[in-house]
Structures are given as C-alpha cells and as structure tokens.
Design an enzyme around this catalytic site. Structure first.
Site, mmCIF file in Angstrom:
data_model
loop_
_atom_site.group_PDB
_atom_site.id
_atom_site.type_symbol
_atom_site.label_atom_id
_atom_site.label_comp_id
_atom_site.label_asym_id
_atom_site.label_seq_id
_atom_site.Cartn_x
_atom_site.Cartn_y
_atom_site.Cartn_z
ATOM 1 N N CYS A 83 102.392 -72.874 51.995
ATOM 2 C CA CYS A 83 102.719 -73.482 50.708
ATOM 3 C C CYS A 83 103.259 -72.434 49.750
ATOM 4 O O CYS A 83 103.364 -71.253 50.080
ATOM 5 C CB CYS A 83 101.474 -74.130 50.097
ATOM 6 S SG CYS A 83 100.620 -75.274 51.202
ATOM 7 N N GLY B 279 107.407 -75.489 51.083
ATOM 8 C CA GLY B 279 106.714 -76.753 51.257
ATOM 9 C C GLY B 279 107.517 -77.888 50.691
ATOM 10 O O GLY B 279 107.985 -77.817 49.552
ATOM 11 N N ASN C 295 97.626 -71.197 48.732
ATOM 12 C CA ASN C 295 98.493 -70.977 49.891
ATOM 13 C C ASN C 295 97.695 -70.203 50.913
ATOM 14 O O ASN C 295 97.222 -69.104 50.631
ATOM 15 C CB ASN C 295 99.748 -70.190 49.495
ATOM 16 C CG ASN C 295 100.548 -69.738 50.702
ATOM 17 O OD1 ASN C 295 100.570 -70.404 51.731
ATOM 18 N ND2 ASN C 295 101.212 -68.594 50.580
ATOM 19 N N GLY C 296 97.531 -70.770 52.110
ATOM 20 C CA GLY C 296 96.787 -70.080 53.151
ATOM 21 C C GLY C 296 95.962 -71.046 53.970
ATOM 22 O O GLY C 296 96.204 -72.253 53.981
ATOM 23 N N TYR D 282 110.847 -65.195 58.622
ATOM 24 C CA TYR D 282 111.323 -66.554 58.410
ATOM 25 C C TYR D 282 110.979 -67.164 57.065
ATOM 26 O O TYR D 282 111.844 -67.698 56.386
ATOM 27 C CB TYR D 282 110.784 -67.466 59.525
ATOM 28 C CG TYR D 282 111.170 -68.921 59.385
ATOM 29 C CD1 TYR D 282 112.406 -69.371 59.828
ATOM 30 C CD2 TYR D 282 110.302 -69.843 58.815
ATOM 31 C CE1 TYR D 282 112.775 -70.708 59.709
ATOM 32 C CE2 TYR D 282 110.656 -71.180 58.686
ATOM 33 C CZ TYR D 282 111.891 -71.608 59.139
ATOM 34 O OH TYR D 282 112.243 -72.920 59.017
ATOM 35 N N ASP E 287 119.249 -65.873 66.190
ATOM 36 C CA ASP E 287 118.293 -66.611 65.363
ATOM 37 C C ASP E 287 117.060 -65.749 65.143
ATOM 38 O O ASP E 287 116.850 -64.743 65.833
ATOM 39 C CB ASP E 287 117.909 -67.936 66.017
ATOM 40 C CG ASP E 287 117.390 -68.952 65.005
ATOM 41 O OD1 ASP E 287 117.364 -68.635 63.799
ATOM 42 O OD2 ASP E 287 117.021 -70.059 65.411
ATOM 43 N N ASP E 288 116.228 -66.162 64.181
ATOM 44 C CA ASP E 288 115.068 -65.343 63.810
ATOM 45 C C ASP E 288 113.888 -65.500 64.746
ATOM 46 O O ASP E 288 113.081 -64.588 64.889
ATOM 47 C CB ASP E 288 114.631 -65.689 62.385
ATOM 48 C CG ASP E 288 114.253 -67.156 62.244
ATOM 49 O OD1 ASP E 288 113.079 -67.484 62.462
ATOM 50 O OD2 ASP E 288 115.130 -67.969 61.949
ATOM 51 N N CYS F 25 100.139 -57.962 60.044
ATOM 52 C CA CYS F 25 99.615 -58.983 60.948
ATOM 53 C C CYS F 25 100.747 -59.537 61.800
ATOM 54 O O CYS F 25 101.624 -60.245 61.304
ATOM 55 C CB CYS F 25 98.940 -60.111 60.170
ATOM 56 S SG CYS F 25 98.160 -61.334 61.272
ATOM 57 N N CYS G 227 100.599 -63.392 66.059
ATOM 58 C CA CYS G 227 101.301 -64.441 66.802
ATOM 59 C C CYS G 227 102.141 -63.856 67.930
ATOM 60 O O CYS G 227 102.518 -64.552 68.872
ATOM 61 C CB CYS G 227 102.168 -65.276 65.870
ATOM 62 S SG CYS G 227 103.306 -64.336 64.843
#
Length: 453
Positions: free
Chosen positions: A5, A32, A106-107, A246, A349-350, A435, A438
C-alpha cells in the site's frame, strides 16, 4: 492480510492539508488501486472518507472540501490475499477512553492471527479482516497517558513489516519497522511537515525531502515541530529490494539511492552477465524501461519501442485474481510490428513472478514478425514467498519455484532466458544488507520461527 500500500500524512501550522494529501495519494496510486481514504483532525474528532476505487474516484471536490483540517493522513490500498471489501479500506478510525485515533499501514504482520486471537479473548471486537486494525487496538490497549510508551509496547508486540502514519493527540505520527523493510520518509514545505511512502509524492506537493524515517524510529510532529524517538533494537536494517526492482516509482529516492539509477544499473550488469547477439533491445513498459536502457548502453544494441502500453490500465502484477491478470496483460500491451519485424529482440523486464506476462509477450512479438526473442530479467528468479507485504504468497504461484530456467524459457516460448545474479542485484542497489528473501530464502531473523524457506 498481506498488503502493498501507500501512506501519506501532513501536518500544517497554518493551512488546510486535504488537497496536499489528495495529490500525495494520487502520486502513490501505483502502490494500491483497490481503495483510498483520507482522515483529518477536525476540532476534537477525526473525519474520515474512504471507499473502494482509485483516488480520483473516491474523492470529488464536494467530499474533499469536507475534509478541511490542518492534520491528516491518507492511504491507498491493494489487498493481496484477503478481502478487498470497503470495510477494509483505510485509514482506520477509533474513539476510545483517552481520545481518538486514525491509522494507515503499509506492510504485513506475520503474527496477526496470534494477536487477533489474543485481542478477541480479551473481549475486543475487531470489525475487519485487516492486520492493520490489530495495530490500532494494541496502541489503544497500551495507552495510559504516555503516548511514546504505548507505541513502544505495540512495536515490541507486532512482528513483521510496517510503515505507519497515525493521528492521535493532535499529532501526526510516523513509525517504521525495526528492519526498515517498508519505506517511509519525511518532507517539509514552509510551515508544513509530510510523511510519505515515497519521495516522489513529496515532490508533487512541493515539499523538500528531509530524510528517511530510520528503522525502529517513532517520528512525532505537533505544534512543537518534529521530534523523533529511536527504539532500542539489535535488528539489522533490511529494506525490501523489490521496492527498487518494481514497486517504487523510478523518480523516488529510497535510503539515499535513486530508484531509477538502481534499475539502470541492474540492466547494465545484466548485459555484462548475459549478453546475446541481437538487433534491438525492447523494454516491457513501464517498469522494464530503466533496465533496458542500461542493457542497451552496456551492450551497444540500440533500444526501440517495440511494445506499446495502454495508458488507461493499471499494473497487472497487482491485480488480485489470476484471471484478471491475464485479461489485463492482453489489453495492456501490443507490439509495434514495423519496429520488431525481422529483428532479433532482447526483451527486458524487471521480474518474472507467475509468468503470465512473458507467456503472452514472447508469442506476441514472434507473431508480429520478430525472428528471435531473448528474454533478459533484471532481477534473480523469485523462488520464495514474501511475508512482508508484497503479493508473493505461495511457492505454488511462483514459476521459478517450480521450474528451472530452461523449463521457464520453453514455457514462455523464448529463444533464451537469463536472470540477473543476486550479487549483481545488490551491487546495483548499493547495499549488501537488504531483504532479498524472495530470491535467496534468507528472511529477517524475527521471521525464522514463523517460516522455513
């Protein structure tokens, strides 16, 4: 609830801030697109207007003028795995024994279920499915006349990622999680202070960027100006790398690093690691454009506008249902046949998340006359879920968790496929301590007991 968000807050000593918040939220709309809301302090209560829809749909002059006040917060929301009902739109507002409060978040809290159960067993009634409401209840629970202590106790209780803007005691409050996973920055213009998820929103309202809110920091803005309290923590600073890849707008600056320059450098390093003989570099608009320019400059292959984007459709990655994503891709991008015909294309692309976009674009370019399509991705393969607020909830949805690179290449119909290495990604951003769970499965230490990658 897992959310990505945007939050925005404003405190002025001498003028209304409703339109500043409105324009700030419009600038953060990319974060968002499901709902929007603004809450302002008016005398001794909080007036809040929120609903499903884009900022420009939720707010018209008639209702925006009703939000006149000198202190306020706003929110744009994208729900990833929970309900997108209007009741989950933010900010959340509450009246309690010691006053009022409004909160936008946001989170994502990874211990939300545990905290919800605890609050419900105490007899507290939660009206939404959002983890953000849990934070509001905890602050109210711990408030005994000492605002700072109630905020500190809440921060000790919640686990996960959060950038918060709060209205309480005629104050504007900003809080960032102890690892600094989600972004939040401070701006100033004349006699007004601002809090924003990204610096680009500060630019739009004419505010000067002051600094980022530090991880584990509580920023309080009131009639005495700006004061900050740092919570004692041994947590490592670990901003989310996906903000650079992104989510953030390219004209934003996070942790002193230009998002555009980071993406450009990702593309440049991608060309060094994964060069291919070709006639034309084609970006996937819009998020692939900076990396494609870096790839073009480094490789010496000219860049061309081989894909045209429909400017009146949002971001397909943040559509909450897979079927809607697929439809979104079909109406979002089309090929320029005159540009790509008889060309060997490097398609940049990213990221590849589910593979939806690439599975559509590669055949589209070939059908439009491209001789070869070599896909180059300016981030590593996404193999692990994100638990901190980005829409990567399960391994089953991640194409790189199920397939090797060559299998993905065949799946999307490309002539070749390569990704940027994690080492080059970190060098592009200019931070080792970031971080990237992913990609590598190395989650922040507080999450270890909750998830095993």
């Amino acid at each position: 609830m897992k959310e990505e968000c945007g939050v925005f807050g404003a405190y002025s000593f001498n003028k209304p801030i409703n339109y500043d918040i409105y324009f700030g939220l419009q600038t953060l709309q990319h974060r968002g697109q499901e709902s929007a809301g603004i809450a302002v302090i008016q005398n001794s209560y909080v007036n809040c207007i929120k609903d499903k829809g884009l900022v420009s749909e939720v707010f018209l002059k008639e209702n925006l003028d009703k939000l006149e006040g000198n202190v306020g917060i706003g929110h744009v929301r994208y729900s990833t795995t929970g309900n997108s009902d209007a009741c989950n739109a933010q900010p959340f507002v509450a009246n309690f024994t010691n006053g009022y409060m409004a909160l936008a978040h946001n989170g994502n809290l990874i211990n939300a279920l545990e905290l919800r159960k605890e609050l419900e067993e105490e007899g507290r009634i939660l009206q939404t499915t959002s983890d953000s409401e849990i934070i509001l209840h905890l602050i109210a629970k711990y408030y005994r006349g000492n605002l700072i202590e109630s905020l500190k106790k809440t921060m000790e209780k919640i686990k996960g990622s959060y950038a918060l803007v709060i209205l309480m005691d005629d104050k504007l409050i900003g809080i960032r999680d102890k690892n600094g996973i989600r972004p939040l920055c401070i701006g100033k213009k004349d006699n007004a202070y601002y809090l924003s998820s990204e610096s680009c929103a500060l630019d739009v309202v004419g505010a000067e960027f002051v600094r980022d809110v530090e991880p584990g920091e509580i920023v309080i803005i009131d009639k005495n100006g700006l004061n900050a309290v740092k919570v004692d923590t041994d947590a490592d600073k670990m901003p989310c790398v996906f903000e650079y890849i992104y989510f953030s707008r390219p004209d934003s600056v996070l942790e002193g690093i230009s998002v555009y320059k980071a993406r450009y450098e990702m593309g440049r390093r991608l060309a060094i690691e994964n060069y291919v003989v070709a006639d034309l570099v084609v970006p996937v608009p819009d998020s692939g454009i900076p990396a494609s320019r870096g790839y073009s400059i480094q490789s010496g292959i000219p860049i061309g506008e081989g894909l045209i984007k429909n400017k009146y459709i949002g971001r397909t990655f943040i559509y909450p249902q897979q079927r809607n994503r697929e439809i979104g891709v079909r109406i979002k991008l089309n090929a320029l046949k005159e540009i790509v015909r008889n060309k060997k294309i490097v398609l940049v692309d990213d990221s590849i998340v589910r593979g939806t976009t690439m599975k559509r674009l590669v055949p589209l370019l070939k059908k439009s006359g491209a001789k070869e399509v070599h896909v180059r991705i300016s981030s590593p393969p996404i193999k692990y879920p994100c638990y901190f607020g980005i829409d990567i909830p399960t391994k089953e949805e991640l194409v790189s968790a199920k397939m090797e690179v060559q299998e993905i290449c065949k799946y999307i119909g490309a002539d070749s496929l390569s990704f940027l290495s994690i080492d080059s990604l970190k060098k592009s951003v200019g931070m080792n301590n970031i971080c990237a769970a992913c990609f590598d499965g190395n989650y922040p230490s507080f999450a270890a007991k909750f998830y095993v990658a």
